[in-house]
Scaffold this motif. Structure first.
Motif, PDB file in Angstrom:
ATOM      1  N   LYS A   1       0.988  -0.397  -0.059  1.00 14.40           N
ATOM      2  CA  LYS A   1      -0.124   0.184  -0.096  1.00 14.40           C
ATOM      3  C   LYS A   1       0.588   1.075   0.043  1.00 14.40           C
ATOM      4  O   LYS A   1       0.647   1.879  -0.889  1.00 14.40           O
ATOM      5  N   MET A   2       2.156   1.500   0.884  1.00 12.03           N
ATOM      6  CA  MET A   2       2.982   2.139   0.815  1.00 12.03           C
ATOM      7  C   MET A   2       3.824   2.757  -0.468  1.00 12.03           C
ATOM      8  O   MET A   2       3.758   3.111  -0.734  1.00 12.03           O
TER       9      MET A   2
ATOM     10  N   SER B   1       2.398   1.531  -3.087  1.00  9.15           N
ATOM     11  CA  SER B   1       1.749   1.962  -4.344  1.00  9.15           C
ATOM     12  C   SER B   1       1.146   4.094  -4.650  1.00  9.15           C
ATOM     13  O   SER B   1       1.009   4.268  -4.874  1.00  9.15           O
ATOM     14  N   ARG B   2       1.430   3.842  -2.845  1.00  5.59           N
ATOM     15  CA  ARG B   2       1.032   6.076  -2.502  1.00  5.59           C
ATOM     16  C   ARG B   2       1.810   6.586  -2.873  1.00  5.59           C
ATOM     17  O   ARG B   2       1.756   7.343  -3.794  1.00  5.59           O
ATOM     18  N   LEU B   3       2.984   5.802  -2.847  1.00  2.26           N
ATOM     19  CA  LEU B   3       4.450   6.492  -3.088  1.00  2.26           C
ATOM     20  C   LEU B   3       4.654   6.702  -4.901  1.00  2.26           C
ATOM     21  O   LEU B   3       5.040   8.468  -5.868  1.00  2.26           O
TER      22      LEU B   3
ATOM     23  N   LEU C   1       1.938   6.934  -6.599  1.00  3.93           N
ATOM     24  CA  LEU C   1       0.694   7.571  -6.750  1.00  3.93           C
ATOM     25  C   LEU C   1       1.440   9.083  -6.975  1.00  3.93           C
ATOM     26  O   LEU C   1       0.918  10.090  -7.585  1.00  3.93           O
ATOM     27  N   LEU C   2       1.949   9.330  -5.730  1.00  5.95           N
ATOM     28  CA  LEU C   2       2.309  10.845  -5.287  1.00  5.95           C
ATOM     29  C   LEU C   2       3.329  11.122  -6.377  1.00  5.95           C
ATOM     30  O   LEU C   2       3.250  12.009  -6.747  1.00  5.95           O
TER      31      LEU C   2
ATOM     32  N   TYR D   1       6.844  -2.691  -8.009  1.00  7.29           N
ATOM     33  CA  TYR D   1       5.110  -2.855  -7.739  1.00  7.29           C
ATOM     34  C   TYR D   1       4.040  -4.392  -8.275  1.00  7.29           C
ATOM     35  O   TYR D   1       3.859  -4.956  -8.461  1.00  7.29           O
TER      36      TYR D   1
END
Length: 354
Positions: A151-152, A154-156, A158-159, A192
């Protein structure tokens, strides 16, 4: 099977290289030869070249996603491969420069000549140069990736995508935009996919790939049409960031879709796939590009009915010749490159140890 090369991925690598050459044939051989009056007058040619030219950025993303997929669990840098790639880059440029002069061409200015003698330092064949530099940081990057849950991670991604690719599309400048930054996003995307492969939906990736590439092609054609209506080169000034954003989405989704398909292993395909960086170096050489796309085999703008077929034949011919040359070099000079690489690695080791 994951420890073996998936030939499906190698086929993608080969096709990617072909489309990169196609994109350069359009950006160097077609678009650079247009005056603005010709952009308006030859709209079909201009639109085709503009659409095909986006394949280069997509191809670079796919190459780096493949690297992330294969190398994101490695703990050491393959220094021998990196140094070998730099040696090959330098020798190729030297040999082509010598041939250029032997054939009686002497139109290279002194600045370009110096840059071609030291291609790595001046960033010639930028992707290969950036790739080698990037690979030196892979062990550090992989430790960071390992420390993040999915999850982290994927968020990285995305940011990084939002601040580095999406916001600049809407003229919002950020300090993150650069070619190396695009390689980072692509590498993390490959990592990922490898870690989350079991949870990726094939149907979803296929649909995203179709929507993103259709949206990208449609946007390019719209920019071309708007440029004709407003008499301004809108494609060149407004589409670069959009192409990177949508192109990276397509690269991610098409790779995720293909890697979910049943894998197979064919050594001959893998050998061809492993030669693509060498083909990249050769075709991206400014001497080759100028000689092939502009001087001896120029694109015919006036009165040539089958211009798409003519351009595709040129791309196929160049791709085939450079692939044969690269396979020949790998077959007979691989030992020499490895010997030079080992020598340089030992010298660097002795300097750091001392």
């Amino acid at each position: 099977m994951r420890n073996q090369r998936n030939s499906r991925i190698e086929v993608l690598r080969i096709l990617t290289m072909f489309f990169i050459i196609l994109s350069h044939s359009c950006s160097i051989g077609i678009l650079n030869q247009f005056s603005f009056e010709q952009q308006v007058r030859f709209t079909s040619v201009y639109a085709f070249a503009s659409v095909a030219s986006i394949a280069g950025g997509i191809g670079n993303c796919i190459f780096m996603i493949i690297t992330g997929y294969y190398l994101s669990d490695k703990v050491q840098v393959s220094w021998d491969k990196n140094i070998t790639l730099l040696i090959k880059l330098t020798i190729y440029y030297w040999v082509l420069l010598i041939l250029y002069y032997i054939l009686g061409e002497h139109s290279i200015d002194k600045v370009t000549l110096i840059k071609m003698i030291f291609p790595f330092y001046f960033g010639y064949s930028w992707y290969v140069t950036a790739y080698v530099i990037f690979c030196t940081f892979i062990p550090i990057l992989n430790k960071m990736i390992e420390s993040l849950d999915i999850k982290m991670l994927s968020r990285l991604i995305l940011l990084l995508f939002i601040f580095g690719l999406l916001l600049p599309t809407f003229s919002m400048s950020t300090f993150m935009y650069s070619s190396m930054y695009l390689l980072l996003i692509s590498y993390l995307s490959g990592a990922y996919i490898k870690r989350n492969i079991d949870n990726i939906s094939t149907v979803k990736m296929r649909n995203i790939a179709l929507l993103s590439i259709m949206g990208l092609i449609f946007s390019v054609l719209c920019f071309c049409f708007m440029g004709k209506i407003t008499s301004k080169p809108i494609w060149f000034t407004k589409s670069g960031f959009l192409g990177r954003a949508l192109g990276s989405i397509f690269a991610f989704s098409i790779f995720a879709y293909l890697v979910k398909q049943k894998s197979f292993n064919v050594p001959s395909i893998n050998k061809v796939g492993s030669s693509m960086l060498g083909v990249y170096i050769l075709h991206d050489n400014p001497v080759v590009a100028s000689w092939y796309w502009k001087v001896n085999f120029p694109f015919y703008l006036e009165g040539y009915e089958h211009w798409i077929l003519f351009n595709l034949i040129k791309v196929i011919a160049l791709f085939g010749v450079l692939l044969i040359l690269e396979l020949f070099v790998n077959r007979f000079f691989e030992g020499f490159f490895r010997y030079c690489s080992n020598k340089i690695y030992r010298i660097l080791g002795s300097l750091t140890d001392g």
